[in-house]
Design a protein around this motif. Structure first.
Motif, mmCIF file in Angstrom:
data_model
loop_
_atom_site.group_PDB
_atom_site.id
_atom_site.type_symbol
_atom_site.label_atom_id
_atom_site.label_comp_id
_atom_site.label_asym_id
_atom_site.label_seq_id
_atom_site.Cartn_x
_atom_site.Cartn_y
_atom_site.Cartn_z
ATOM 1 N N PHE A 73 0.836 -1.206 0.000
ATOM 2 C CA PHE A 73 0.000 0.000 0.000
ATOM 3 C C PHE A 73 0.870 1.254 0.000
ATOM 4 C CE2 PHE A 73 -2.227 3.384 2.316
ATOM 5 C CZ PHE A 73 -3.375 3.500 1.551
ATOM 6 N N LEU A 74 1.884 1.286 0.864
ATOM 7 C CA LEU A 74 2.770 2.451 0.934
ATOM 8 C C LEU A 74 3.544 2.645 -0.361
ATOM 9 C CD1 LEU A 74 4.184 2.081 4.548
ATOM 10 C CD2 LEU A 74 2.530 3.782 3.734
ATOM 11 N N ASP A 75 3.921 1.545 -0.988
ATOM 12 C CA ASP A 75 4.692 1.611 -2.223
ATOM 13 C C ASP A 75 3.849 2.141 -3.380
ATOM 14 O OD1 ASP A 75 7.094 1.178 -3.721
ATOM 15 O OD2 ASP A 75 6.142 -0.586 -4.596
ATOM 16 N N ASN A 76 2.609 1.659 -3.509
ATOM 17 C CA ASN A 76 1.734 2.104 -4.600
ATOM 18 C C ASN A 76 0.279 1.798 -4.251
ATOM 19 O OD1 ASN A 76 0.404 2.755 -6.930
ATOM 20 N ND2 ASN A 76 1.551 1.372 -8.251
ATOM 21 N N PRO A 77 -0.410 2.752 -3.619
ATOM 22 C CA PRO A 77 -1.783 2.499 -3.176
ATOM 23 C C PRO A 77 -2.781 2.300 -4.317
ATOM 24 C CG PRO A 77 -1.157 4.779 -2.749
ATOM 25 C CD PRO A 77 0.066 4.069 -3.227
ATOM 26 N N GLU A 78 -2.394 2.625 -5.543
ATOM 27 C CA GLU A 78 -3.297 2.487 -6.692
ATOM 28 C C GLU A 78 -3.084 1.193 -7.477
ATOM 29 O OE1 GLU A 78 -5.772 4.666 -7.391
ATOM 30 O OE2 GLU A 78 -5.198 5.690 -5.557
ATOM 31 N N SER A 79 -2.147 0.369 -7.059
ATOM 32 C CA SER A 79 -1.834 -0.838 -7.835
ATOM 33 C C SER A 79 -2.970 -1.860 -7.768
ATOM 34 C CB SER A 79 -0.538 -1.472 -7.332
ATOM 35 O OG SER A 79 -0.753 -2.092 -6.076
ATOM 36 N N GLU A 80 -3.023 -2.722 -8.755
ATOM 37 C CA GLU A 80 -4.030 -3.783 -8.784
ATOM 38 C C GLU A 80 -3.851 -4.725 -7.601
ATOM 39 O OE1 GLU A 80 -6.818 -4.334 -10.609
ATOM 40 O OE2 GLU A 80 -6.383 -2.311 -11.347
ATOM 41 N N LYS A 81 -2.609 -4.994 -7.261
ATOM 42 C CA LYS A 81 -2.321 -5.874 -6.128
ATOM 43 C C LYS A 81 -2.955 -5.315 -4.852
ATOM 44 C CE LYS A 81 1.463 -8.509 -4.322
ATOM 45 N NZ LYS A 81 1.662 -9.575 -5.261
ATOM 46 N N VAL A 82 -2.788 -4.018 -4.624
ATOM 47 C CA VAL A 82 -3.356 -3.380 -3.423
ATOM 48 C C VAL A 82 -4.875 -3.381 -3.494
ATOM 49 C CG1 VAL A 82 -3.537 -1.208 -2.144
ATOM 50 C CG2 VAL A 82 -1.311 -1.988 -2.963
ATOM 51 N N LYS A 83 -5.432 -3.133 -4.657
ATOM 52 C CA LYS A 83 -6.894 -3.155 -4.803
ATOM 53 C C LYS A 83 -7.446 -4.537 -4.452
ATOM 54 C CE LYS A 83 -7.111 0.605 -8.124
ATOM 55 N NZ LYS A 83 -7.328 1.014 -9.498
ATOM 56 N N ASN A 84 -6.741 -5.577 -4.834
ATOM 57 C CA ASN A 84 -7.168 -6.938 -4.491
ATOM 58 C C ASN A 84 -7.037 -7.194 -2.983
ATOM 59 O OD1 ASN A 84 -7.906 -7.732 -7.087
ATOM 60 N ND2 ASN A 84 -5.821 -8.346 -7.595
ATOM 61 N N ILE A 85 -5.963 -6.706 -2.401
ATOM 62 C CA ILE A 85 -5.762 -6.871 -0.957
ATOM 63 C C ILE A 85 -6.869 -6.160 -0.185
ATOM 64 C CG2 ILE A 85 -4.232 -6.317 0.984
ATOM 65 C CD1 ILE A 85 -1.868 -6.620 -1.025
ATOM 66 N N MET A 86 -7.299 -4.992 -0.678
ATOM 67 C CA MET A 86 -8.339 -4.211 -0.010
ATOM 68 C C MET A 86 -9.671 -4.964 0.086
ATOM 69 S SD MET A 86 -7.874 -0.351 -1.360
ATOM 70 C CE MET A 86 -6.448 0.629 -1.018
#
Length: 109
Positions: A40-53
């Protein structure tokens, strides 16, 4: 802690940690929760983060707050001013430290 005498604790009410993202091997972390926050800190807009959310409530809430701040001009300006104040404070501290070192050097000469 006090700068010169590292054994003197100035407060036990505040603690912070510095994370240097470039030194973290994200692939080898065993702590999934920490790893999620690092992504999240590295790139809050990434697809990976969206999936984690989708499964991490706290991360989703942080993302929503970040989006709210980013979209609200007044809140974004407050965040920018806060960041500027922090940077200015660091610069003042650094200049004071340099001035003290210069004076100490003159005294010892």
């Amino acid at each position: 802690m006090e700068e010169k005498h590292r054994k003197i604790i100035l407060t036990d009410k505040f603690e912070f940690h510095i994370i240097i993202m470039s030194k973290i091997d994200m692939a080898s972390s065993e702590d999934k929760e920490l790893l999620d926050w690092l992504y999240f800190l590295d790139n809050p807009e990434s697809e990976k983060v969206k999936n984690i959310m989708k499964t991490n409530k706290e991360l989703k809430e942080a993302g929503e707050k970040l989006n709210k701040i980013s979209q609200d001009d007044k809140l974004r300006r407050i965040a920018e001013l806060r960041q500027k104040a922090i940077m200015d404070e660091k610069a003042i501290f650094r200049k004071g430290k340099e001035e003290r070192a210069r004076r100490e050097k003159l005294r010892n000469s």
